[in-house]
Scaffold this motif. Structure first.
Motif, PDB file in Angstrom:
ATOM      1  N   VAL A 192      57.503  11.300 -81.562  1.00 25.32           N
ATOM      2  CA  VAL A 192      56.650  10.950 -80.425  1.00 25.32           C
ATOM      3  C   VAL A 192      55.194  10.846 -80.869  1.00 25.32           C
ATOM      4  O   VAL A 192      54.433  10.029 -80.329  1.00 25.32           O
ATOM      5  CB  VAL A 192      56.826  11.953 -79.272  1.00 25.32           C
ATOM      6  CG1 VAL A 192      55.734  11.800 -78.225  1.00 25.32           C
ATOM      7  CG2 VAL A 192      58.191  11.750 -78.608  1.00 25.32           C
ATOM      8  N   ASP A 193      54.788  11.640 -81.846  1.00 23.44           N
ATOM      9  CA  ASP A 193      53.457  11.453 -82.420  1.00 23.44           C
ATOM     10  C   ASP A 193      53.303  10.023 -82.940  1.00 23.44           C
ATOM     11  O   ASP A 193      52.286   9.357 -82.719  1.00 23.44           O
ATOM     12  CB  ASP A 193      53.226  12.437 -83.575  1.00 23.44           C
ATOM     13  CG  ASP A 193      53.062  13.873 -83.113  1.00 23.44           C
ATOM     14  OD1 ASP A 193      52.785  14.085 -81.920  1.00 23.44           O
ATOM     15  OD2 ASP A 193      53.223  14.783 -83.956  1.00 23.44           O
ATOM     16  N   TYR A 194      54.312   9.559 -83.642  1.00 23.31           N
ATOM     17  CA  TYR A 194      54.305   8.207 -84.212  1.00 23.31           C
ATOM     18  C   TYR A 194      54.334   7.132 -83.124  1.00 23.31           C
ATOM     19  O   TYR A 194      53.524   6.192 -83.138  1.00 23.31           O
ATOM     20  CB  TYR A 194      55.505   8.072 -85.152  1.00 23.31           C
ATOM     21  CG  TYR A 194      55.920   6.664 -85.482  1.00 23.31           C
ATOM     22  CD1 TYR A 194      55.192   5.878 -86.379  1.00 23.31           C
ATOM     23  CD2 TYR A 194      57.073   6.106 -84.913  1.00 23.31           C
ATOM     24  CE1 TYR A 194      55.601   4.575 -86.689  1.00 23.31           C
ATOM     25  CE2 TYR A 194      57.483   4.825 -85.220  1.00 23.31           C
ATOM     26  CZ  TYR A 194      56.745   4.064 -86.103  1.00 23.31           C
ATOM     27  OH  TYR A 194      57.148   2.774 -86.399  1.00 23.31           O
ATOM     28  N   THR A 195      55.227   7.247 -82.155  1.00 26.20           N
ATOM     29  CA  THR A 195      55.344   6.204 -81.129  1.00 26.20           C
ATOM     30  C   THR A 195      54.126   6.172 -80.221  1.00 26.20           C
ATOM     31  O   THR A 195      53.731   5.103 -79.741  1.00 26.20           O
ATOM     32  CB  THR A 195      56.619   6.397 -80.285  1.00 26.20           C
ATOM     33  OG1 THR A 195      56.639   7.709 -79.701  1.00 26.20           O
ATOM     34  CG2 THR A 195      57.860   6.222 -81.136  1.00 26.20           C
ATOM     35  N   THR A 196      53.508   7.331 -79.983  1.00 30.96           N
ATOM     36  CA  THR A 196      52.277   7.342 -79.179  1.00 30.96           C
ATOM     37  C   THR A 196      51.179   6.573 -79.891  1.00 30.96           C
ATOM     38  O   THR A 196      50.439   5.795 -79.274  1.00 30.96           O
ATOM     39  CB  THR A 196      51.815   8.780 -78.903  1.00 30.96           C
ATOM     40  OG1 THR A 196      52.840   9.488 -78.208  1.00 30.96           O
ATOM     41  CG2 THR A 196      50.548   8.780 -78.048  1.00 30.96           C
ATOM     42  N   ASP A 197      51.045   6.766 -81.196  1.00 32.38           N
ATOM     43  CA  ASP A 197      50.060   6.009 -81.968  1.00 32.38           C
ATOM     44  C   ASP A 197      50.325   4.511 -81.882  1.00 32.38           C
ATOM     45  O   ASP A 197      49.428   3.716 -81.589  1.00 32.38           O
ATOM     46  CB  ASP A 197      50.105   6.432 -83.441  1.00 32.38           C
ATOM     47  CG  ASP A 197      49.267   7.669 -83.728  1.00 32.38           C
ATOM     48  OD1 ASP A 197      48.752   8.269 -82.773  1.00 32.38           O
ATOM     49  OD2 ASP A 197      49.131   8.025 -84.915  1.00 32.38           O
ATOM     50  N   VAL A 198      51.561   4.119 -82.157  1.00 35.06           N
ATOM     51  CA  VAL A 198      51.905   2.694 -82.225  1.00 35.06           C
ATOM     52  C   VAL A 198      51.722   2.013 -80.875  1.00 35.06           C
ATOM     53  O   VAL A 198      51.051   0.976 -80.764  1.00 35.06           O
ATOM     54  CB  VAL A 198      53.352   2.509 -82.722  1.00 35.06           C
ATOM     55  CG1 VAL A 198      53.793   1.056 -82.575  1.00 35.06           C
ATOM     56  CG2 VAL A 198      53.471   2.941 -84.179  1.00 35.06           C
ATOM     57  N   ILE A 199      52.280   2.606 -79.837  1.00 42.81           N
ATOM     58  CA  ILE A 199      52.235   1.973 -78.516  1.00 42.81           C
ATOM     59  C   ILE A 199      50.866   2.150 -77.879  1.00 42.81           C
ATOM     60  O   ILE A 199      50.304   1.218 -77.304  1.00 42.81           O
ATOM     61  CB  ILE A 199      53.339   2.538 -77.614  1.00 42.81           C
ATOM     62  CG1 ILE A 199      54.713   2.302 -78.243  1.00 42.81           C
ATOM     63  CG2 ILE A 199      53.282   1.891 -76.224  1.00 42.81           C
ATOM     64  CD1 ILE A 199      55.848   3.026 -77.554  1.00 42.81           C
ATOM     65  N   GLY A 200      50.302   3.345 -77.989  1.00 40.91           N
ATOM     66  CA  GLY A 200      49.014   3.610 -77.365  1.00 40.91           C
ATOM     67  C   GLY A 200      47.904   2.752 -77.935  1.00 40.91           C
ATOM     68  O   GLY A 200      47.101   2.174 -77.201  1.00 40.91           O
ATOM     69  N   THR A 201      47.860   2.631 -79.269  1.00 38.71           N
ATOM     70  CA  THR A 201      46.823   1.814 -79.887  1.00 38.71           C
ATOM     71  C   THR A 201      47.015   0.341 -79.547  1.00 38.71           C
ATOM     72  O   THR A 201      46.050  -0.383 -79.288  1.00 38.71           O
ATOM     73  CB  THR A 201      46.831   2.008 -81.415  1.00 38.71           C
ATOM     74  OG1 THR A 201      46.540   3.376 -81.700  1.00 38.71           O
ATOM     75  CG2 THR A 201      45.796   1.126 -82.089  1.00 38.71           C
ATOM     76  N   SER A 202      48.255  -0.120 -79.523  1.00 35.42           N
ATOM     77  CA  SER A 202      48.522  -1.518 -79.200  1.00 35.42           C
ATOM     78  C   SER A 202      48.159  -1.846 -77.762  1.00 35.42           C
ATOM     79  O   SER A 202      47.683  -2.941 -77.461  1.00 35.42           O
ATOM     80  CB  SER A 202      50.002  -1.831 -79.441  1.00 35.42           C
ATOM     81  OG  SER A 202      50.358  -1.620 -80.788  1.00 35.42           O
TER      82      SER A 202
END
Length: 442
Positions: A117-127
């Motif tokens: 979830v740390d990873y997916t938050t970065d990917v989706i949140g930044t996008s």
């Protein structure tokens, strides 16, 4: 088990949501009619937020016709393969950061869902919001904290969520909200800052990320006097994050955990990735190359079958609709397609509790009955972010498998025995699940 099999084999079952009659559908033929063939009669969802919650009520997940049709049409082009290709370098870099994080913490037991979830938050949140996030490497970030608040349970939050999904007419009365106030305030702040920065730099309209597509949409609607408010645009960024960070993180956790308990399957995945690396001359895969790995994607599909993030697909009858000679449902009746039930129906998937990616090999997948495997939904309201979610998941698994073998710790529960979160909105682990990361020798 006998009673469960009888339930599976019943085409539909009537239930009461307190005062409201509803219908659960177990039949793929009826599911096809509701979701695709007669989708015009089932355009809307029951789920909805209130007038006091514009971010929660104006997003693509909760909004209904006629606004939904126009918004969906405009946003669909944002998620084409060509548009998502511009994000591949960023997703790839975050996947490599994920490997760095594992390398740094591999000697400790890393809870898989938190890690991913740390990873997916970065990917989706930044996008979606255009802000730099660093949770993949550090486990901490302001946006990560906000996202965590989405899934933090409290009795009031639980009651509010229940009303949003099943009793939306009560939402306004009690002023419940789809997103917590703290999340909404933070979203407004970072969205306005990112939008202002791009306006000043003159980059609005360039295909950089999802945020840019949303800003371009806002600009076009203003020029055409269509009146999309800032809240409407912000609501789409918020739902992209909300709908993807936890579900994709849980999917990655379940994939990793299943592979740890099925080392033969894991080795086949690894060999396929290594062969793709040899064939293409490097490990900087494109999204298309990852999508072409047959067995790799069979594994993802099988985990989606066993651990689909949302067990039902809800629709509301727009008109009186005849199901068969015995039943006509009244307009306004909620209908729930029991997708999880069909995923586990032995009539459609032999030995459904078994983890068997071979089900989805091309020679076998053609025999799967249509509308029995629907992890992203079907029809006009299918998940708009499906391509983005799969790209995010594929990159993470590919780079993790290239660098690490995963195996279970002693005395840990098998995948089928993992406790599932009972108070969450989505299907996810209800207890920390961990694996041992063993570095691969190049």
């Amino acid at each position: 088990m006998r009673q469960m099999n009888e339930y599976f084999r019943t085409p539909y079952i009537g239930i009461w949501l307190f005062w409201r009659p509803a219908l659960i559908i177990n039949s793929p033929e009826i599911a096809r009619r509701v979701l695709v063939k007669d989708s015009g009669s089932f355009r809307n969802r029951l789920v909805g937020s209130g007038d006091s919650d514009p971010i929660g009520s104006l997003n693509l997940f909760t909004i209904n016709d006629p606004e939904w049709t126009n918004l969906r049409r405009r946003l669909t082009s944002t998620f084409t393969a060509a548009k998502l290709r511009v994000l591949q370098d960023y997703v790839r870099s975050k996947s490599k950061e994920l490997v760095q994080r594992i390398q740094r913490e591999q000697k400790s037991r890393i809870p898989l869902k938190s890690l991913f979830v740390d990873y997916t938050t970065d990917v989706i949140g930044t996008s979606a919001f255009g802000v730099a996030c660093n949770a993949t490497l550090t486990g901490k970030d302001p946006l990560r904290s906000v996202a965590e608040g989405f899934m933090t349970y409290s009795p009031v939050r639980g009651l509010g969520t229940c009303c949003v999904f099943f009793f939306p007419e009560l939402v306004n009365i009690f002023r419940f909200k789809f997103f917590p106030n703290s999340a909404t305030d933070y979203f407004r702040k970072i969205f306005k800052a990112a939008a202002a920065q791009r306006e000043v730099s003159g980059t609005v309209g360039e295909s950089k990320d999802l945020l840019d597509a949303l800003l371009k949409l806002r600009k076009e609607t203003v020029e055409n006097n269509e009146g999309y408010s800032e809240d409407t645009i912000l609501a789409q960024a918020a739902i992209f994050l909300f709908g993807g960070f936890d579900t994709s993180g849980s999917l990655l956790a379940f994939i990793t955990y299943e592979l740890a308990f099925h080392l033969d399957i894991q080795e086949k995945v690894y060999e396929e990735i290594i062969e793709a690396k040899r064939l293409h001359g490097c490990e900087d895969f494109t999204p298309e190359q990852l999508a072409e790995m047959t067995y790799f994607n069979c594994v993802i599909k099988e985990v989606l079958r066993k651990h689909t993030s949302m067990g039902w697909l809800d629709r509301v009858a727009k008109i009186d609709y005849q199901i068969d000679d015995k039943l006509t449902i009244k307009a306004g009746t909620p209908v729930y397609i029991n997708s999880m039930g069909m995923h586990y129906n032995p009539d459609y998937f032999n030995d459904p509790g078994k983890f068997d990616p071979d089900r989805f090999l091309p020679e076998n997948e053609k025999d799967i009955k249509p509308y029995t495997f629907m992890p992203f939904g079907e029809g006009p309201r299918t998940c708009i972010g499906q391509r983005f979610a799969l790209m995010t998941v594929r990159y993470a698994i590919a780079y993790m498998m290239l660098n690490y073998k995963v195996q279970p710790f002693p005395n840990t529960p098998k995948p089928e025995d993992v406790i599932i979160e009972k108070r969450g909105m989505f299907y996810s682990p209800g207890e920390p699940i961990c694996v041992e990361f063993v570095p691969r020798i190049s």
